[in-house]
Design a protein around this motif. Structure first.
Motif, PDB file in Angstrom:
ATOM      1  N   PHE A 165       0.859  -0.993   0.028  1.00 48.97           N
ATOM      2  CA  PHE A 165       0.050  -0.056  -0.052  1.00 48.97           C
ATOM      3  C   PHE A 165       0.966   1.317  -0.076  1.00 48.97           C
ATOM      4  CE2 PHE A 165      -2.958  -2.939   2.047  1.00 48.97           C
ATOM      5  CZ  PHE A 165      -4.208  -2.666   1.098  1.00 48.97           C
ATOM      6  N   LYS A 166       0.446   2.218  -0.867  1.00 46.77           N
ATOM      7  CA  LYS A 166       1.132   3.517  -0.686  1.00 46.77           C
ATOM      8  C   LYS A 166       0.466   4.195   0.201  1.00 46.77           C
ATOM      9  CE  LYS A 166       1.800   3.395  -5.481  1.00 46.77           C
ATOM     10  NZ  LYS A 166       0.434   2.587  -5.936  1.00 46.77           N
ATOM     11  N   VAL A 167       1.163   5.093   1.079  1.00 43.51           N
ATOM     12  CA  VAL A 167       0.708   6.029   2.422  1.00 43.51           C
ATOM     13  C   VAL A 167       1.024   7.319   1.880  1.00 43.51           C
ATOM     14  CG1 VAL A 167       1.118   6.518   4.587  1.00 43.51           C
ATOM     15  CG2 VAL A 167       1.223   3.991   3.684  1.00 43.51           C
ATOM     16  N   PRO A 227     -10.582  -7.358  -0.338  1.00 46.09           N
ATOM     17  CA  PRO A 227     -10.679  -6.443  -1.322  1.00 46.09           C
ATOM     18  C   PRO A 227     -12.267  -5.969  -1.266  1.00 46.09           C
ATOM     19  CG  PRO A 227      -9.242  -8.097  -2.195  1.00 46.09           C
ATOM     20  CD  PRO A 227      -9.659  -8.549  -0.733  1.00 46.09           C
ATOM     21  N   GLY A 228     -12.605  -4.678  -1.298  1.00 49.08           N
ATOM     22  CA  GLY A 228     -13.845  -4.280  -1.265  1.00 49.08           C
ATOM     23  C   GLY A 228     -14.413  -4.277   0.079  1.00 49.08           C
ATOM     24  N   ASN A 229     -13.917  -4.783   1.233  1.00 41.90           N
ATOM     25  CA  ASN A 229     -14.373  -4.906   2.476  1.00 41.90           C
ATOM     26  C   ASN A 229     -13.570  -4.134   3.617  1.00 41.90           C
ATOM     27  OD1 ASN A 229     -16.903  -6.545   2.082  1.00 41.90           O
ATOM     28  ND2 ASN A 229     -15.552  -7.865   1.511  1.00 41.90           N
ATOM     29  N   CYS A 230     -13.753  -2.903   3.838  1.00 42.44           N
ATOM     30  CA  CYS A 230     -13.079  -2.319   4.904  1.00 42.44           C
ATOM     31  C   CYS A 230     -14.249  -1.597   5.807  1.00 42.44           C
ATOM     32  CB  CYS A 230     -11.881  -1.428   4.335  1.00 42.44           C
ATOM     33  SG  CYS A 230     -11.016  -0.742   5.523  1.00 42.44           S
ATOM     34  N   VAL A 288      -4.398   5.739   2.485  1.00 43.14           N
ATOM     35  CA  VAL A 288      -3.827   4.419   2.190  1.00 43.14           C
ATOM     36  C   VAL A 288      -4.491   4.388   0.916  1.00 43.14           C
ATOM     37  CG1 VAL A 288      -3.584   2.150   2.408  1.00 43.14           C
ATOM     38  CG2 VAL A 288      -3.313   3.568   4.449  1.00 43.14           C
ATOM     39  N   THR A 289      -3.545   3.720  -0.081  1.00 43.82           N
ATOM     40  CA  THR A 289      -4.154   3.541  -1.616  1.00 43.82           C
ATOM     41  C   THR A 289      -3.344   2.437  -2.202  1.00 43.82           C
ATOM     42  OG1 THR A 289      -4.817   4.467  -3.544  1.00 43.82           O
ATOM     43  CG2 THR A 289      -2.813   5.450  -2.506  1.00 43.82           C
ATOM     44  N   THR A 290      -3.900   1.794  -3.294  1.00 48.15           N
ATOM     45  CA  THR A 290      -3.093   0.769  -4.230  1.00 48.15           C
ATOM     46  C   THR A 290      -3.121   1.770  -5.428  1.00 48.15           C
ATOM     47  OG1 THR A 290      -5.157  -0.399  -4.705  1.00 48.15           O
ATOM     48  CG2 THR A 290      -3.949  -1.161  -3.001  1.00 48.15           C
ATOM     49  N   LEU A 291      -3.825   2.749  -5.823  1.00 46.09           N
ATOM     50  CA  LEU A 291      -3.958   3.302  -6.853  1.00 46.09           C
ATOM     51  C   LEU A 291      -2.222   4.129  -7.187  1.00 46.09           C
ATOM     52  CD1 LEU A 291      -7.007   5.666  -6.482  1.00 46.09           C
ATOM     53  CD2 LEU A 291      -6.808   3.577  -7.635  1.00 46.09           C
ATOM     54  N   MET A 346     -12.124   6.866  -5.927  1.00 44.74           N
ATOM     55  CA  MET A 346     -11.708   6.074  -4.978  1.00 44.74           C
ATOM     56  C   MET A 346     -12.778   4.410  -4.865  1.00 44.74           C
ATOM     57  SD  MET A 346      -9.389   7.725  -3.773  1.00 44.74           S
ATOM     58  CE  MET A 346      -8.677   6.871  -2.976  1.00 44.74           C
ATOM     59  N   LEU A 402      -8.455  -0.238  -3.771  1.00 43.11           N
ATOM     60  CA  LEU A 402      -8.664  -1.815  -3.390  1.00 43.11           C
ATOM     61  C   LEU A 402     -10.142  -2.077  -2.643  1.00 43.11           C
ATOM     62  CD1 LEU A 402      -7.446  -4.626  -3.416  1.00 43.11           C
ATOM     63  CD2 LEU A 402      -6.624  -4.107  -1.350  1.00 43.11           C
ATOM     64  N   PHE A 403     -10.382  -1.020  -1.749  1.00 39.79           N
ATOM     65  CA  PHE A 403     -11.634  -1.050  -0.672  1.00 39.79           C
ATOM     66  C   PHE A 403     -12.684  -0.310  -1.378  1.00 39.79           C
ATOM     67  CE2 PHE A 403      -7.645  -1.720   2.295  1.00 39.79           C
ATOM     68  CZ  PHE A 403      -7.841  -3.115   2.268  1.00 39.79           C
ATOM     69  N   ASN A 404     -12.809   0.091  -2.737  1.00 37.38           N
ATOM     70  CA  ASN A 404     -13.782   0.868  -3.107  1.00 37.38           C
ATOM     71  C   ASN A 404     -14.062   2.060  -2.487  1.00 37.38           C
ATOM     72  OD1 ASN A 404     -15.286  -2.486  -3.249  1.00 37.38           O
ATOM     73  ND2 ASN A 404     -13.737  -1.285  -4.737  1.00 37.38           N
ATOM     74  N   LYS A 405     -13.117   2.647  -1.668  1.00 35.51           N
ATOM     75  CA  LYS A 405     -13.453   3.731  -0.685  1.00 35.51           C
ATOM     76  C   LYS A 405     -12.310   4.393  -0.526  1.00 35.51           C
ATOM     77  CE  LYS A 405     -17.541   2.277   1.816  1.00 35.51           C
ATOM     78  NZ  LYS A 405     -17.817   1.822   3.227  1.00 35.51           N
ATOM     79  N   THR A 446      -9.533   5.298   2.100  1.00 35.01           N
ATOM     80  CA  THR A 446      -9.192   4.457   3.250  1.00 35.01           C
ATOM     81  C   THR A 446      -8.168   4.792   4.208  1.00 35.01           C
ATOM     82  OG1 THR A 446      -9.735   2.715   1.917  1.00 35.01           O
ATOM     83  CG2 THR A 446      -8.586   2.139   4.024  1.00 35.01           C
TER      84      THR A 446
END
Lengths: 458, 458
Positions: free
Chosen positions: A170-172, A453-456, B172-175, B190, B194-197, B199
């Motif tokens: 993950f990028k931060v 994925p998709g669940n946070c 936090v992102t995977t983009l 967003m 990865l989490f569709n939001k 994060t």
């Protein structure tokens, strides 16, 4: 007092008055008396509370629903029912009400339904058992390493090194996505970010752990770990916990000794300290669980090379979905076959270098590395480790061959220059251990609030 | 074997041969013999190794430099020097060389210089002491809570709830920053993450901890925590560790009992198990450290309200930089004065609601909340906690008043609906405890690899 302490010493409380706080798990009321199935969450066992219409607020008590928080005072007496003891209540006070539409009712809920109620599911018997085992297993791990002179190291999660492949991290950032600063080349200007660089959450504490092993001889980490994998399986989560010990002056054989000793200690510790929880899981989750764990503690783990494993797989009269190859990884079906073949845990050593990490020690054959995976019946790969490459030149060569950005890990490579020595380490996914210990087969059900994925949510 | 085990039982090893691995910390060689100051990092103490020209490789040994990794065999004998025992070597083997320009030489280095050598500094006596104390203090914390029936909960770091104020949390992102997806309103989409939001990494485990306290009665978290604060002080880091216990059926007084009991246990545990490390810190870092810690264990902590504190501060014949106010926070100078005034740790309770968090229990005066900060001489605020608001309507009102996005924490608020009860919890910054325990005054020197604005190297 805690129900756990009461039950541990219940004979001494017989005919004495005690005072408890907790929750109603079930409730049956008759005309002149009633039974409350009471739990305070400090142990797997519940207490039966009996009350009758001598209590001034008898009518109110009969109306209390499942889930209510109550304060109870009463005498511990021998029971005429299924349990040995019960409480004869002299006072029951409602502390927190619970409505009729409370989702956690005293019946079997599916695990899928309970995942949707992640904040309430720890109140069910299953998750009481799972999360208590998780807590006690964590305690066992600390106890094992501390008693063997290991130093617990909190390695950092934030990192600017991308040695693991930045696409897995993950990028931060502290930048505002909708107001990003750009540099003269029209790229996002990471110099404006808090650390003046592109920053990640790391997926391992190993590199930092090695630096500490070169100072303290034996260290371990135990903390959260992150992967960006976009995969929805029973064994993948984007956030999980890892234990990563690292030991100086230790070859591969010594590492296997430690892995075996540690695992047996932890399993045995849980057998001793989570008896009721394991009995519950044995009965409702995996029949034979306690036998499986007891057998592991008393078994001798097999040690065999990857080459020998492929020999066995090739000779097996099985139609494999994936063909076993001397230069390849082994599949789940192979893992299963091998642990059944040896009827117990198996250490597989000396793996083809091309499928293992750059920092693992190259063997003299120049083809394999001194890596070891521990395969456990019913759990698959539980630990992965290796002796580390302690030769500076060989390490740099492997790093370059595998396109690792050496500049970001120069300090790690330098450990080989300044009094380096042979050393080894391994990683164990904590959730994989809990899956093994409880019989629960989905990682989502052994993590308090799982992230996939998709669940946070929650 | 480990040097720690040898020294703990050294009389039994007298005139016996032992085998050790470790590093040369200092080396003096004469014409026909030499002395090696040897450490393996398992304990604060070193061992003197004496060798002479009876050894076949005597000439090679005399050339070994500080930092070298060696394997030694020899007999434990009574020493004629300052130490009681030493080893008379029969074999010394070089395992890992160390060059002359090795940065860690046997002399006093400044802490600033050592921060630049973060991966090597754990080899110095100071950081050996600090990180061993850190490890043992962590162990003490687990031992305290486990032995008091608490469940250790690994609350998630990844979160989509922004209840703490999203500007204080890392995103936090995977983009890919240089290839961001945009939605129809030209905002970064967003939903493609990865989490569709959007994060974050959370700065507290408390909300999740409360959900578990409502199931297990007593829980604690112990894990890494993150703040985006762009501040460069001795007490701020962007990544640090926190302990957050949460206790059901517990009012503010009970919470203070637990905080006091836990702190005394941990300090006493370190006095017993880190004797040599504390002696080192007492001698070289903070004179009187051991007296300070011993005094704390035997003291009775004062309990006083915020209002009473302001009374005392206003009456004090001191020219304050910041004026003490009944509706305001207290400054560092006030903390110092108050702990000196009471000559010991002070619990300050019932703080003005406007300077405390939205989930703290509102007192009947409608002006203060049932919060408590623990002020410790020489450490300032060591713990902060409160009774939690257990009234659903009051909680929602406070959340709205403070612009908390209630939708993202609806489950947390619902805990009040489903068998909620009075409950309390606190947070303790682990590094602040280590600063107190070691006398080291900069947070950068009690974290293995500190992360501060602009600094995320190693």
């Amino acid at each position: 007092m805690d129900l756990k302490d009461l039950l541990a010493d219940i004979k001494n409380y017989l005919n004495k008055e005690v005072h408890l706080w907790g929750w109603i798990r079930n409730h049956r009321d008759q005309k002149t008396f009633g039974f409350i199935d009471f739990s305070d969450g400090t142990c797997q066992e519940h207490l039966q509370i009996v009350y009758d219409n001598n209590l001034a607020n008898f009518n109110d008590i009969t109306k209390l629903l499942v889930g209510c928080a109550i304060e109870v005072t009463g005498k511990i007496v021998e029971s005429k029912g299924n349990q040995a003891y019960e409480m004869q209540a002299s006072n029951i006070k409602l502390l927190g009400n619970c409505p009729e539409d409370y989702p956690i009712q005293p019946k079997r809920h599916t695990k899928e339904f309970l995942r949707e109620q992640a904040y309430l599911r720890p109140r069910t018997n299953l998750f009481q058992a799972v999360f208590r085992i998780r807590s006690i297993a964590a305690c066992a791990i600390h106890e094992y390493f501390q008693s063997h002179n290991y130093i617990y190291v909190n390695t950092p999660l934030l990192t600017t090194a991308d040695c693991e492949g930045s696409d897995q991290m993950f990028k931060v950032t502290t930048l505002d996505f909708n107001n990003l600063p750009y540099d003269s080349e029209h790229k996002v200007d990471m110099k404006k970010d808090l650390f003046n660089k592109l920053t990640f959450i790391t997926g391992t504490g190993q590199l930092h752990g090695e630096a500490f092993a070169m100072a303290f001889k034996k260290i371990y980490t135990f903390g959260p770990t992150f992967r960006t994998e976009n995969s929805n399986t029973k064994t993948h989560a984007n956030e999980f916990w890892m234990i990563e010990p690292e030991i100086a002056f230790c070859h591969l054989d010594g590492l296997m000794d430690i892995e075996e000793d540690m695992l047996k200690f932890v399993v045995n510790y849980c057998l001793l300290h989570c008896q009721k929880e394991l009995e519950f899981c044995d009965k409702f989750v995996e029949n034979g669980l306690i036998d499986k764990l007891t057998k592991l503690v008393n078994s001798k783990f097999t040690r065999i090379t990857h080459h020998e494993v492929i020999d066995i797989l090739k000779k097996a009269k099985v139609k494999w979905e994936f063909n076993p190859e001397y230069d390849g990884d082994i599949a789940k079906e192979h893992e299963k076959y091998i642990t059944e073949y040896f009827n117990g845990p198996v250490f597989i050593t000396n793996w083809p270098k091309d499928i293992k990490a750059w920092y693992m020690k190259l063997n003299d054959d120049d083809k394999t590395v001194a890596a070891v995976d521990l395969e456990v019946p019913g759990a698959g790969e539980l630990m992965g480790g290796s002796e580390r490459e302690d030769d500076y030149d060989k390490l740099i060569k492997r790093a370059k061959d595998l396109n690792v950005d050496v500049d970001t890990v120069d300090w790690f490579c330098n450990l080989r220059k300044y009094g380096g020595c042979f050393h080894s380490g391994f990683g164990m996914g904590f959730e994989r251990l809990i899956i093994y210990l409880t019989g629960v087969d989905n990682i989502r059900d052994v993590i308090p609030f799982p992230r996939t994925p998709g669940n946070c949510d929650y």
